[in-house]
Design a protein around this motif. Sequence first.
Motif, PDB file in Angstrom:
ATOM      1  N   ILE A  53       4.868   3.026  -0.670  1.00  0.00           N
ATOM      2  CA  ILE A  53       6.163   2.888  -1.343  1.00  0.00           C
ATOM      3  C   ILE A  53       7.119   3.845  -0.640  1.00  0.00           C
TER       4      ILE A  53
ATOM      5  N   LEU B  99       2.416  16.030   0.615  1.00  0.00           N
ATOM      6  CA  LEU B  99       3.384  16.802  -0.181  1.00  0.00           C
ATOM      7  C   LEU B  99       3.024  16.822  -1.665  1.00  0.00           C
ATOM      8  N   GLY B 100       1.878  16.213  -1.996  1.00  0.00           N
ATOM      9  CA  GLY B 100       1.453  16.211  -3.408  1.00  0.00           C
ATOM     10  C   GLY B 100       2.414  15.418  -4.285  1.00  0.00           C
ATOM     11  N   PHE B 101       2.507  15.835  -5.550  1.00  0.00           N
ATOM     12  CA  PHE B 101       3.385  15.130  -6.486  1.00  0.00           C
ATOM     13  C   PHE B 101       3.858  16.120  -7.546  1.00  0.00           C
ATOM     14  N   GLY B 102       4.732  17.025  -7.127  1.00  0.00           N
ATOM     15  CA  GLY B 102       5.274  18.037  -8.035  1.00  0.00           C
ATOM     16  C   GLY B 102       4.174  18.921  -8.588  1.00  0.00           C
TER      17      GLY B 102
ATOM     18  N   LYS C 192      -4.280   4.855   2.912  1.00  0.00           N
ATOM     19  CA  LYS C 192      -4.133   4.278   4.249  1.00  0.00           C
ATOM     20  C   LYS C 192      -2.666   3.870   4.432  1.00  0.00           C
ATOM     21  N   ILE C 193      -2.168   4.118   5.638  1.00  0.00           N
ATOM     22  CA  ILE C 193      -0.799   3.663   5.936  1.00  0.00           C
ATOM     23  C   ILE C 193      -0.868   2.778   7.181  1.00  0.00           C
TER      24      ILE C 193
ATOM     25  N   GLU D  93       0.820  -1.204   0.000  1.00  0.00           N
ATOM     26  CA  GLU D  93       0.000   0.000   0.000  1.00  0.00           C
ATOM     27  C   GLU D  93       0.857   1.259   0.000  1.00  0.00           C
TER      28      GLU D  93
ATOM     29  N   ILE E 138       7.082   0.949   8.816  1.00  0.00           N
ATOM     30  CA  ILE E 138       6.052   0.481   7.883  1.00  0.00           C
ATOM     31  C   ILE E 138       6.611  -0.720   7.120  1.00  0.00           C
TER      32      ILE E 138
ATOM     33  N   ARG F  37       4.785  12.829   3.899  1.00  0.00           N
ATOM     34  CA  ARG F  37       5.936  12.845   4.817  1.00  0.00           C
ATOM     35  C   ARG F  37       5.459  12.354   6.179  1.00  0.00           C
TER      36      ARG F  37
ATOM     37  N   CYS G  69      10.060   6.297  -0.442  1.00  0.00           N
ATOM     38  CA  CYS G  69      10.729   7.165  -1.414  1.00  0.00           C
ATOM     39  C   CYS G  69      12.238   7.086  -1.249  1.00  0.00           C
TER      40      CYS G  69
ATOM     41  N   LEU H 147      10.174   9.866   7.254  1.00  0.00           N
ATOM     42  CA  LEU H 147      10.260   9.032   6.048  1.00  0.00           C
ATOM     43  C   LEU H 147       9.209   9.524   5.053  1.00  0.00           C
ATOM     44  N   ASP H 148       9.587   9.606   3.799  1.00  0.00           N
ATOM     45  CA  ASP H 148       8.611   9.974   2.763  1.00  0.00           C
ATOM     46  C   ASP H 148       8.110   8.710   2.094  1.00  0.00           C
ATOM     47  N   VAL H 149       6.796   8.620   1.971  1.00  0.00           N
ATOM     48  CA  VAL H 149       6.223   7.447   1.294  1.00  0.00           C
ATOM     49  C   VAL H 149       5.244   7.907   0.218  1.00  0.00           C
ATOM     50  N   ILE H 150       4.997   7.021  -0.714  1.00  0.00           N
ATOM     51  CA  ILE H 150       4.016   7.281  -1.774  1.00  0.00           C
ATOM     52  C   ILE H 150       2.847   6.335  -1.520  1.00  0.00           C
ATOM     53  N   LEU H 151       1.640   6.872  -1.549  1.00  0.00           N
ATOM     54  CA  LEU H 151       0.472   6.012  -1.364  1.00  0.00           C
ATOM     55  C   LEU H 151       0.172   5.331  -2.691  1.00  0.00           C
TER      56      LEU H 151
ATOM     57  N   GLU I 117       8.758  11.457  -8.909  1.00  0.00           N
ATOM     58  CA  GLU I 117       8.061  12.286  -9.902  1.00  0.00           C
ATOM     59  C   GLU I 117       8.732  12.156 -11.266  1.00  0.00           C
TER      60      GLU I 117
ATOM     61  N   THR J 292       0.460   8.908  -6.763  1.00  0.00           N
ATOM     62  CA  THR J 292       0.731  10.326  -7.026  1.00  0.00           C
ATOM     63  C   THR J 292       0.477  11.163  -5.767  1.00  0.00           C
TER      64      THR J 292
ATOM     65  N   ARG K  13       2.527  11.938  -2.263  1.00  0.00           N
ATOM     66  CA  ARG K  13       3.705  11.750  -1.418  1.00  0.00           C
ATOM     67  C   ARG K  13       3.354  12.256  -0.020  1.00  0.00           C
TER      68      ARG K  13
END
Lengths: 301, 367
Positions: A5, B346-349, B294-295, A3, B258, B328, A7, B285-289, A30, B324, B326
Amino acid sequence: MRETIVCIGQIGKKPYRFPQTEVSVSSYEEICCYLSQHMIFYLYTLPDDDILVYMKEELGLEKLYRQLVKLDSPEKDQMKYFATLFREGNYFTEEEIRGILDRYRALKNESYIKQYKKIGDMLLKYNKATMAIQNYEEAIKHLHGEEGPEAGSIYHNRGIAYARLFRFEDAKIDFVKAYQNNGDETSLFHYYCLMVFHDGDLSGATQEVKSSFHVSDLLLESFEEKLSNMMEEQQYTDDAARYRKIVYLNVNDREEDARHYFETMVRQQQKAFRPQLESDEKWVVTNVPVRYNMVQTENTP
Amino acid sequence: MEALKARKFVGIDLSEEAVQLSIYDEGTEQMSEEYFPLTETVDGDYLQSGMDYVYKYFEFNELDWMDYSAVHFSLKDISEENRERLKAALTSEFVDTFGIHIISRFRGFVEYVFHQERVVWDRNTMLLEYQDNKLRYIVVEQIYRAKQKAYRAVTQEVDLAEYGITEGSETLDQDFCKMIKQFLLKNPTHIIFLTGHGFEGNWMKRTLNCLCSGRRVFLGQNIYANGASLLGISNTSLIEDGMILMQGPEMVHHTIGIVAAEGGRQKYVPITTIGKEWFNTRGSLDVILDKSQKIEFFYLNNKDNETEIASCEISDLPHRPPKTTRIRVEVTFTSCTQGLIFLTDLGFGSMFPATGKVTVFPFSLIS
């Protein structure tokens, strides 16, 4: 099922802007996401070296930089470049990477006509009408006079690009050519709309379409209905609201305010319009397929 | 070309009795030690008085704070009140330059041990602190002698009155020796460090014989400050040989993490580490959903090897395609077993701009 990833690298303090689309990215993920969706731009060339420097200096991906620099030369296999890039992090699964590379391979194996058209379509999506037209023209050159639905769709899309640049006469010609090639009523409808908006003559446009293309009354009715719906929708847009405000200010003797408002609106529209005119000669040249260059050279006296 | 400058680190231990000041020079690998007994304090504030000693020492010896890379404090009392008092005792210039890094004496010793040669920490090592007729000890021991080693540091306090030992009595050496013999039978060790005023006064004869029998014994008063200064080099929560489980006061023995795919495998990715006091434990830690918003957090108790799972749903984010968003993830502790997780969008750019929305997810560790 995963669920989340994790970074890799850090977020860049300043973004990297892809020259073709002006999309800004600030992280490895990105970059991966963007490139996977825009592989069409990299069939005959790799992303600029600037992006490698950006990955090293802003994202702290020194190791990846060193790996990609080795693969960043024309004689190397481009697939390896992208595979190395995508496999560095966790953004894509192995299965997804294989899928992206398969699609990339399929794109490379397509005819130049399709490749140029797809590049043009992508540029049109990012409001780069001038550059899109250049690619459609290359696609048309490769048609060598061949007619059919493929030609029709290229003419249709180039017509849209011309219309975005206010080159309505060129656009009209392309929509007609598109209709003649693919028989698609959408192209004819675009032609009809341009006649109405540009010439400001609804009955003249209806008559022209009816007599020149021998279309049924039923189709013309549907055109009129669609047009009326479009005009109604237009009333709810921001631009229409701004225009109404200018009219209101003029009517209420506030001409100075109206003029100021009008100038601001024009500046905003000019700003929004500017990307349509942009053309990156270097990029267009480097994207010309190698084989095409050779043919051109041979034909040059 | 400018010559590479060797780093120097300062460690300061503050207690009601004395100030320990240690300076470690990375270039020469030498530790210089100073010890100032606190005979009188300003308004009973030993922290302020202790720091005054340190400032004066630097001034007198014409030492420049700018020559030092880091300053770490170890405190006997690490309560929040005391930490705030220390903050107040420091000049703003000092705080701006070095920040405030406070550790417990327990951790000071453990850091000291693990910054020594392998022989010091690869076998059981103990610190005995004898003060006010109380024996406080810290044992660093190897707990798994398998391929993957682990080390455990524990601390306890023994009231010597219960063993009929009285500080300053004529039979102290005899009584202490008797007690320590039994104690060392229960806690076999190879290296012993002695500290505290209780060991001063040249009373140890039989005790010393007993302690030195088949062991290496060191006596010193700056052990905590030494540990604090060595912390400037690196933190030793993890070493090549395995993890170090520090079971001391205010120490965290849970990691918050995680489970994510790395190299095609599901892997536990810790966000925080063990081996620090809760007020020093934080992680990001930065993660991408992927498909859901849900984390799942995994709270791993390294002491009992138990895991708890908690799921955090991030609501009210704009609709975006998978992969898409991100987020934190920032973890902070408010006690040894409680804390907060902050999740920032943090969105995605420029493709999917950030909302900056922060979701706060409190956690409470049961096990």
